[in-house]
Write a protein that holds these residues in place. Structure first.
Motif, PDB file in Angstrom:
ATOM      1  N   ALA A  76      57.150  33.052  29.685  1.00  0.00           N
ATOM      2  CA  ALA A  76      55.973  32.549  29.523  1.00  0.00           C
ATOM      3  C   ALA A  76      55.168  33.406  28.365  1.00  0.00           C
ATOM      4  O   ALA A  76      54.461  32.550  27.785  1.00  0.00           O
ATOM      5  CB  ALA A  76      55.076  32.877  30.919  1.00  0.00           C
ATOM      6  N   LEU A  77      55.459  34.619  28.170  1.00  0.00           N
ATOM      7  CA  LEU A  77      54.995  35.159  27.081  1.00  0.00           C
ATOM      8  C   LEU A  77      55.336  34.726  25.755  1.00  0.00           C
ATOM      9  O   LEU A  77      54.539  34.499  24.749  1.00  0.00           O
ATOM     10  CB  LEU A  77      55.414  36.835  27.104  1.00  0.00           C
ATOM     11  CG  LEU A  77      54.784  37.735  26.037  1.00  0.00           C
ATOM     12  CD1 LEU A  77      53.264  37.668  25.653  1.00  0.00           C
ATOM     13  CD2 LEU A  77      55.518  39.121  26.139  1.00  0.00           C
ATOM     14  N   ILE A  78      56.680  34.444  25.635  1.00  0.00           N
ATOM     15  CA  ILE A  78      57.109  33.946  24.300  1.00  0.00           C
ATOM     16  C   ILE A  78      56.507  32.579  23.971  1.00  0.00           C
ATOM     17  O   ILE A  78      56.465  32.341  22.865  1.00  0.00           O
ATOM     18  CB  ILE A  78      58.801  33.939  24.374  1.00  0.00           C
ATOM     19  CG1 ILE A  78      59.239  35.516  24.266  1.00  0.00           C
ATOM     20  CG2 ILE A  78      59.372  33.232  23.187  1.00  0.00           C
ATOM     21  CD1 ILE A  78      60.686  35.563  24.593  1.00  0.00           C
ATOM     22  N   ILE A  79      56.763  31.791  24.923  1.00  0.00           N
ATOM     23  CA  ILE A  79      56.253  30.530  24.716  1.00  0.00           C
ATOM     24  C   ILE A  79      54.852  30.397  24.282  1.00  0.00           C
ATOM     25  O   ILE A  79      54.275  29.817  23.303  1.00  0.00           O
ATOM     26  CB  ILE A  79      56.270  29.471  25.962  1.00  0.00           C
ATOM     27  CG1 ILE A  79      57.630  29.293  26.288  1.00  0.00           C
ATOM     28  CG2 ILE A  79      55.499  28.257  25.905  1.00  0.00           C
ATOM     29  CD1 ILE A  79      58.107  28.482  27.636  1.00  0.00           C
ATOM     30  N   LEU A  80      53.967  31.257  24.937  1.00  0.00           N
ATOM     31  CA  LEU A  80      52.424  31.336  24.629  1.00  0.00           C
ATOM     32  C   LEU A  80      52.257  31.990  23.484  1.00  0.00           C
ATOM     33  O   LEU A  80      51.302  31.530  22.479  1.00  0.00           O
ATOM     34  CB  LEU A  80      51.467  32.160  25.495  1.00  0.00           C
ATOM     35  CG  LEU A  80      51.513  31.376  27.233  1.00  0.00           C
ATOM     36  CD1 LEU A  80      51.051  32.349  28.149  1.00  0.00           C
ATOM     37  CD2 LEU A  80      50.654  30.341  27.102  1.00  0.00           C
ATOM     38  N   LEU A  81      53.108  33.114  22.930  1.00  0.00           N
ATOM     39  CA  LEU A  81      53.017  33.883  21.795  1.00  0.00           C
ATOM     40  C   LEU A  81      52.999  32.852  20.689  1.00  0.00           C
ATOM     41  O   LEU A  81      52.642  32.838  19.763  1.00  0.00           O
ATOM     42  CB  LEU A  81      53.626  35.003  21.783  1.00  0.00           C
ATOM     43  CG  LEU A  81      53.814  35.806  20.563  1.00  0.00           C
ATOM     44  CD1 LEU A  81      52.338  36.436  20.283  1.00  0.00           C
ATOM     45  CD2 LEU A  81      54.772  37.004  20.854  1.00  0.00           C
ATOM     46  N   ALA A  82      54.380  32.075  20.923  1.00  0.00           N
ATOM     47  CA  ALA A  82      54.890  31.109  19.654  1.00  0.00           C
ATOM     48  C   ALA A  82      53.754  29.840  19.483  1.00  0.00           C
ATOM     49  O   ALA A  82      53.357  29.770  18.344  1.00  0.00           O
ATOM     50  CB  ALA A  82      56.218  30.606  19.817  1.00  0.00           C
ATOM     51  N   LEU A  83      53.167  29.507  20.478  1.00  0.00           N
ATOM     52  CA  LEU A  83      52.266  28.371  20.378  1.00  0.00           C
ATOM     53  C   LEU A  83      50.909  28.897  19.547  1.00  0.00           C
ATOM     54  O   LEU A  83      50.206  28.205  18.736  1.00  0.00           O
ATOM     55  CB  LEU A  83      51.904  27.718  21.750  1.00  0.00           C
ATOM     56  CG  LEU A  83      53.099  26.930  22.315  1.00  0.00           C
ATOM     57  CD1 LEU A  83      52.832  26.394  23.734  1.00  0.00           C
ATOM     58  CD2 LEU A  83      53.428  25.706  21.519  1.00  0.00           C
ATOM     59  N   ARG A  84      50.562  30.008  20.221  1.00  0.00           N
ATOM     60  CA  ARG A  84      49.135  30.502  19.623  1.00  0.00           C
ATOM     61  C   ARG A  84      49.292  30.775  18.209  1.00  0.00           C
ATOM     62  O   ARG A  84      48.524  30.635  17.417  1.00  0.00           O
ATOM     63  CB  ARG A  84      48.967  31.829  20.591  1.00  0.00           C
ATOM     64  CG  ARG A  84      47.737  32.750  19.586  1.00  0.00           C
ATOM     65  CD  ARG A  84      47.149  33.569  20.833  1.00  0.00           C
ATOM     66  NE  ARG A  84      46.334  34.707  20.018  1.00  0.00           N
ATOM     67  CZ  ARG A  84      45.258  34.530  19.226  1.00  0.00           C
ATOM     68  NH1 ARG A  84      44.819  33.178  19.067  1.00  0.00           N
ATOM     69  NH2 ARG A  84      44.641  35.499  18.853  1.00  0.00           N
ATOM     70  N   PHE A  85      50.298  31.287  17.836  1.00  0.00           N
ATOM     71  CA  PHE A  85      50.439  31.694  16.161  1.00  0.00           C
ATOM     72  C   PHE A  85      50.907  30.513  15.258  1.00  0.00           C
ATOM     73  O   PHE A  85      50.567  30.428  14.377  1.00  0.00           O
ATOM     74  CB  PHE A  85      51.124  32.919  15.900  1.00  0.00           C
ATOM     75  CG  PHE A  85      50.473  34.280  16.419  1.00  0.00           C
ATOM     76  CD1 PHE A  85      49.669  34.857  15.889  1.00  0.00           C
ATOM     77  CD2 PHE A  85      50.782  34.968  17.520  1.00  0.00           C
ATOM     78  CE1 PHE A  85      48.807  35.868  15.987  1.00  0.00           C
ATOM     79  CE2 PHE A  85      50.032  35.845  17.912  1.00  0.00           C
ATOM     80  CZ  PHE A  85      48.940  36.312  17.147  1.00  0.00           C
ATOM     81  N   ALA A  86      51.508  29.637  15.955  1.00  0.00           N
ATOM     82  CA  ALA A  86      51.980  28.237  15.145  1.00  0.00           C
ATOM     83  C   ALA A  86      50.667  27.555  14.924  1.00  0.00           C
ATOM     84  O   ALA A  86      50.330  27.073  14.001  1.00  0.00           O
ATOM     85  CB  ALA A  86      53.003  27.280  15.970  1.00  0.00           C
TER      86      ALA A  86
END
Length: 415
Positions: A76-86
């Motif tokens: 969950a952290l990696i998905i949210l992190l990647a989407l946020r900074f994308a």
């Protein structure tokens, strides 16, 4: 990689993620003049960017709270992190101010649940005896964002255009997502966690007390903080050229104080930390801002920043013991939501209360400082109540466990 080393790497990654996430939210207000000049944004609309992103983070955190603990923390952290900074990276590609506002608010929408999952993962990983120091280290991300991210954003925007801060921070965030994928430990036995309703958490007196304390602290803090720069210059005649040094000293002091206070908590000195930080902050606020004592602003502001950091970190560390492991992400989401909303309400109330004089001085700031000085000890007593309640709960849990073990031994002996 050994477990201890994995834990250290995870804490370093968490601090960097926290710094980058907070820094990306904080940078847009100082960048406002550049956005007005180069993107054609109306000056009055600059507040929509950070305000909209903060509100979005608060609403998304509370909306996602019932489900966050059901997912694998790392995934969950990696998905949210990647989407946020994308999304933050895409902000550099816009051609109209409304596009920038929309993308930045969408990025903020992911910041709430991302922060909750990040802190829940740290609570899963860090033993209770080490949480004071380790959470203080993760919390350093806020001070480092002010010391590093904002100056970096301003300098890069001046040199390479307003798009460069979004490109730099967006790319750095995606790099952190990759590093988290490679080095963040996978949580153990996530599937075995119960999916119990969050209603027992919200009906807990300790949880409600912690959220109320957070609200009081953040509301009072943001009655003052948004107006410091104007108050220092127009009320105290502090030189504009020295503001950067003042904030640098305050940021460095908060870093050192958080580490010191966190270690003190781990050594069993939580009560002392709460009393010193709450009482000291009230005294500094009263002497430095509610009354005119002539003490150097460098001393007052440095102490204010340091004591504020220690108080916030000690409250978070103590409150971290309230939720069960399967409720941690939900609790952090609720705490983040309450914090953001209280900060926003505090800023709004102070703006409505304060008026400007003939020389742009703020009229009424001393009254707000007086309220903050009085609210500090009240919040400190609330934190002591949390400590007492947690100790009673843990003692009762220990007695129950001992009784169960004795009963099991008796049954084994009878058989």
């Amino acid at each position: 990689m050994k477990v201890a080393e994995q834990s250290r790497v995870a804490v370093h990654l968490a601090m960097l993620i926290n710094m980058l996430s907070l820094g990306s939210l904080m940078m847009v207000m100082p960048l406002g003049p550049d956005l007005v000049r180069h993107l054609g944004m109306e000056a009055g609309h600059v507040g929509y960017i950070s305000g909209g992103a903060t509100i979005a983070a608060a609403l998304s955190a509370v909306a996602s709270a019932p489900w966050l603990d059901r997912f694998d923390r790392k995934r969950a952290l990696i998905i949210l992190l990647a989407l946020r900074f994308a999304l933050l990276l895409c902000c550099a590609l816009v051609t109209h101010s409304n596009q920038l506002i929309a993308l930045f608010v969408l990025s903020g929408l992911l910041a709430g649940p991302m922060g909750a999952v990040l802190m829940a993962a740290m609570l899963d990983m860090i033993p209770p005896a080490q949480r004071g120091r380790q959470l203080a280290y993760v919390g350093m991300g806020f001070s480092l964002a002010a010391i590093l991210i904002i100056p970096l954003s301003l300098e890069s925007s001046a040199r390479w255009g307003w798009q460069s801060p979004f490109l730099i921070l967006g790319s750095a965030g995606l790099l952190l997502a990759l590093l988290a994928l490679l080095f963040l430990p996978s949580p153990a036995a996530v599937a075995g966690r119960p999916r119990g309703s969050i209603l027992p958490l919200l009906s807990s007196r300790l949880c409600l007390a912690a959220l109320s304390i957070t609200a009081l602290q953040m509301f009072g803090h943001f009655l003052l903080v948004p107006h410091f720069a104007n108050y220092f210059q127009f009320n105290l005649d502090f030189p504009r050229s020295n503001l950067g040094l003042l904030y640098l000293l305050g940021g460095l002091a908060s870093l050192a104080a958080m580490r010191l206070g966190g270690g003190w908590i781990d050594r069993g000195g939580a009560v002392t930390v709460v009393l010193v930080s709450s009482g000291g902050l009230a005294l500094v606020t009263a002497l430095g801002f509610a009354t005119s004592t002539g003490i150097s602003l460098y001393i007052i502001f440095t102490l204010f920043m340091a004591l504020s950091a220690v108080r916030s970190n000690s409250t978070m560390t103590i409150a971290a013991g309230i939720p069960e492991p399967h409720q941690r992400a939900a609790f952090m989401a609720f705490q983040g939501t309450v914090s953001n909303i209280a900060a926003g309400v505090g800023s709004l109330c102070s703006a409505l209360y304060l008026t400007s004089g003939a020389q742009h001085e703020l009229i009424g700031f001393e009254h707000l400082a007086g309220f903050y000085a009085l609210a500090g000890p009240v919040a400190g007593l609330g934190v002591l109540y949390l400590l007492h309640g947690l100790r009673r709960r843990d003692a009762a849990h220990g007695e129950t466990t001992e009784q169960q073990n004795n009963r099991r031994d008796e049954l084994a002996g009878d058989s």
